[in-house]
Design an enzyme around this catalytic site. Structure first.
Site, PDB file in Angstrom:
ATOM      1  CG  ASP A 177      -1.824  -1.068   1.047  1.00 39.42           C
ATOM      2  OD1 ASP A 177      -1.822  -1.951   0.343  1.00 39.42           O
ATOM      3  OD2 ASP A 177      -2.817  -1.198   2.072  1.00 39.42           O
ATOM      4  CG  ASP A 217      -6.571  -0.134   1.153  1.00 36.23           C
ATOM      5  OD1 ASP A 217      -6.889  -1.485   1.564  1.00 36.23           O
ATOM      6  OD2 ASP A 217      -6.967   0.658   1.908  1.00 36.23           O
ATOM      7  CG  HIS A 273     -10.980   0.588   0.066  1.00 38.03           C
ATOM      8  ND1 HIS A 273     -11.143  -0.706   0.656  1.00 38.03           N
ATOM      9  CD2 HIS A 273     -10.208   1.126   0.952  1.00 38.03           C
ATOM     10  CE1 HIS A 273     -10.338  -0.692   1.725  1.00 38.03           C
ATOM     11  NE2 HIS A 273      -9.522   0.141   2.011  1.00 38.03           N
ATOM     12  CG  HIS A 330     -14.664  -0.519   1.506  1.00 37.98           C
ATOM     13  ND1 HIS A 330     -14.114  -0.407   2.692  1.00 37.98           N
ATOM     14  CD2 HIS A 330     -14.431  -1.627   1.007  1.00 37.98           C
ATOM     15  CE1 HIS A 330     -13.871  -1.775   2.905  1.00 37.98           C
ATOM     16  NE2 HIS A 330     -13.824  -2.553   1.988  1.00 37.98           N
ATOM     17  CG  HIS A 363      -8.580   4.714   2.834  1.00 37.38           C
ATOM     18  ND1 HIS A 363      -9.507   4.488   3.842  1.00 37.38           N
ATOM     19  CD2 HIS A 363      -7.964   3.736   2.806  1.00 37.38           C
ATOM     20  CE1 HIS A 363      -9.648   3.298   4.233  1.00 37.38           C
ATOM     21  NE2 HIS A 363      -8.798   2.660   3.448  1.00 37.38           N
ATOM     22  CE  LYS A 372      -3.779  -4.177   1.680  1.00 35.75           C
ATOM     23  NZ  LYS A 372      -4.740  -3.241   1.983  1.00 35.75           N
ATOM     24  CB  CYS A 421      -1.975  -3.086   5.342  1.00 35.82           C
ATOM     25  SG  CYS A 421      -3.537  -2.476   5.408  1.00 35.82           S
TER      26      CYS A 421
HETATM   27  C1  VGL Z   1      -4.705   0.869   5.846  1.00 31.74           C
HETATM   28  C2  VGL Z   1      -6.323   1.471   7.020  1.00 31.74           C
HETATM   29  C3  VGL Z   1      -7.238   1.161   6.156  1.00 31.74           C
HETATM   30  C4  VGL Z   1      -3.327   0.196   5.490  1.00 31.74           C
HETATM   31  C5  VGL Z   1      -5.689   0.431   4.763  1.00 31.74           C
HETATM   32  O1  VGL Z   1      -2.873   0.274   4.402  1.00 31.74           O
HETATM   33  O2  VGL Z   1      -2.477   0.120   6.424  1.00 31.74           O
HETATM   34  N1  VGL Z   1      -5.046   1.112   7.065  1.00 31.74           N
HETATM   35  N2  VGL Z   1      -6.795   0.701   5.104  1.00 31.74           N
HETATM   36 ZN    ZN Z   2      -8.365   0.762   3.502  1.00 35.41          ZN
END
Ligand code: VGL
Ligand code: ZN
Length: 226
Positions: free
Chosen positions: A13, A51, A53, A57, A85, A110, A155
């Site tokens: 990410d 990430d 979404h 979401h 996000h 993901k 993550c």
């Molecule tokens: C993440 C919060 C929500 C991450 C992803 O990549 O750590 N944290 N979505």
């Molecule tokens: Zn996320």
């Protein structure tokens, strides 16, 4: 018999929304980019997670009329609500500027299912959907992974825990990660949890510590052979 080790670097990410100026900014997020770029040539394979979404979401606070940081129950699990996000196709979901992407062999998306969050790059939080990362790494004969990216306490942690459980020799390179620290100490607790799971935590890998010749001394995988 000599064991051959094949190391994959998993970029977790490394996306604009997790960097300063993004919607879920992690302090120092940009600083890991040059470190990651220097690490990439030291491994046999580079893969990335994103990430990714849909805008409706269920991890987004606004979709519940709530504030980020509030916790709700979702599918029987505690779900922290985040600012919107990494919405699919938006600039916030792009890689952070300067990230060398030409070595990334494959990207695993993901958080794509509206109904469930996904911190790990391997499985969603209910272990219902696999991203395909585990199968891919096994196909590529990967034995060991090094995990870098954002965020250390979400993550990166869940990706590393799953990697170790899947039987990969797992290293987290801390100077190539940054954490959210929603609660003070979250990153420290994540480090303790990962250590307890047999994950090797490296403090400073500017250093070619991933070169095959320098990889000795790693801990045995927590799970079975991958
Ligand atoms: C993440 C919060 C929500 C991450 C992803 O990549 O750590 N944290 N979505
Ligand atoms: Zn996320």
């Amino acid at each position: 018999m000599t064991m051959t080790m094949t190391m994959a670097l998993i970029l977790v990410d490394v996306q604009n929304d997790f960097c300063p100026g993004g919607s879920l900014p992690v302090a120092g997020g940009f600083d890991i980019v040059p470190v990651i770029n220097r690490l990439q040539p030291l491994v046999e394979l580079v893969v990335a997670t994103k990430d990714w979404h849909p805008k409706d979401h269920s991890s987004f606070a606004a979709n519940h009329g709530k504030q980020p940081g509030e916790i709700i129950e979702l599918n029987g699990q505690q779900q922290i609500l985040w600012p919107a996000h990494c919405v699919q196709g938006t600039p916030g979901a792009d890689y952070a500027p300067g990230l060398d992407t030409k070595r990334i062999a494959k990207v695993f998306l993901k958080g794509v299912d509206r109904k469930i969050d996904s911190y790990s790059g391997f499985f969603d939080n209910a272990r219902g959907r696999a991203t395909g990362l585990a199968e891919y790494l096994k196909e590529q004969k990967v034995t060991d992974v090094s995990v870098v990216g954002l965020a250390t306490d979400y993550c990166v942690k869940w990706t590393a825990l799953d990697a170790a459980q899947l039987g990969f020799g797992t290293t987290v390179i801390l100077n190539a990660c940054r954490g959210v620290n929603l609660k003070p100490g979250d990153v420290d607790r994540a480090v303790e949890e990962m250590t307890a799971a047999g994950i090797r935590l490296v403090e400073n890998a500017e250093l070619p510590c991933l070169r095959p010749a320098d990889r000795q001394g790693r801990q045995a995988p927590a799970g079975g052979e991958p």
